[in-house]
Enzyme design. Sequence first.
Site: not given
Length: 485
Positions: A258-260, A262
């Site tokens: 996910s976005k976490r 990067g």
Amino acid sequence: MTIRVRFAPSPTGHLHIGGARTALFNYLFSRKHKGAFVLRIEDTDEDRSTEGSVRSIFESMKWLGLDWDEGAMPDGAEKGSFGPYVQSKREAAGTYRKYAEELIKTGKAYQCYCTAAEVDEMRRAASVAGRLPKYDGRCRSLTEAQRKEFEARGRKPVVRFRMPDDGSTGWTDLIHEEVKFDNKLLSDFIMLKASGYPTYNFACVVDDQLMEISHVIRGDDHISNTPLQVNLYRALGWQAPGLAHLSMILGPDGTRLSKRHGATSVGEYAKQGYLAGAMKNYLALLGWSTTDSRQLFEEGELEEKFDLKGCQKSPAVFDPVKLTWMNGEYIRKLPGDKLLEMAMPFIKEAAIPVEKSPVPLADIVALEQEKYRLLCEIPAKIEFFFSDAKYDEKAVEKTLKTPDAKKILAGIKEAYSALGGFKEAEIEAATRNFAKTNAFKAGQVFHPVRVAVSGRAEGPTLFRMMEYLGREEIVKRLEKALSLI
Ligand code: GLU
């Protein structure tokens, strides 16, 4: 059998790593089997679908080189004889309603007048009572009079599929093998919303059938949708296509990517200086491998080698370090002019005044080609050619402010000034000769010279770099460095 596969993104954002991997596997499968690769836009989420997202998906697909044979095209036109390829257009043409009505007629679907709030309440109550929180089927057998009454109260119906109460629904997945769901766990899902728009599960089945899709290859997050779709195929008297669910992609910490973790959109990777070829190569290995675990593929090789047999069930781990390594490998293989072309947007963005280049810019960019891992690293590596060397303080302290440095730089300056020409080999000979005559080890001389002319403790091959900078500039820089000591 004619192989026809599709990539069917919902245009609610950019193309992310997972979607790009799905698109790539479909593309590779179509190329391997000389079939058709279709791009279908699934914009049935009226609130979240955007034109901007469609454009961004097109752009990322083009960047990755995933050309599609049929489907919606960037210029707004459509290519192929199974269109329209955009679900909102198919909805407008009445495609879905027609099949929904057919199912209502045969009793395999029904109109449901429950409001969203009522369904929520029914789910909550079921949960509290320890039952499955699913739609309880209360509108399954409404009489004509009851329906009229709801409509008189202004309620608009959704169309629900009548799920078999008993038994199970299964299929032989081309990756996960035998998959089976107990029908009791499946609910009478909505096929058409009150707005008349189809839901994903319904539109997907109708379109895959009408577009004669032979294989559905998608992420395994869709496994729970598949029994609903298999039931729809059966109810409509159609044969389901081959079904292949690709393994989930996890981040390096073992949680779903996910976005976490990067950058996740393909466009962001392009902006950071990843090469499309490297990205494609890396994505291909997210859940697929050859029997000999090949890592790097030549152009066109993936298209030949890809097969569903090499796809794994277990999750794949997205490893940014490996991707960056692979990118470096791809940069290394680029011919000089291509490297320059790809580096140019980054050089421009960094506003490096390359018009004053002393030698062809491609030669300068190629000097450290072996070391680049990302195109965005290039401006910082070539900057010193075009502006006065910015001295790295640590390097000045350590290398220039030494008892011998002054003597070395002054002597080298004399030696270079006295040279007949200023080519790499002559500069090297003069430098080595100076070291020898003055009883220095070569490195003792090379090091301060490098810092003096480039401001950096490391960089490209020293003598070629000095040749490119030219004698006048080198002498100027040696003088400047001497003034700092
Ligand atoms: N629109 C769906 C998605 O983006 C397509 C899934 C499928 O391939 O069936 O996830």
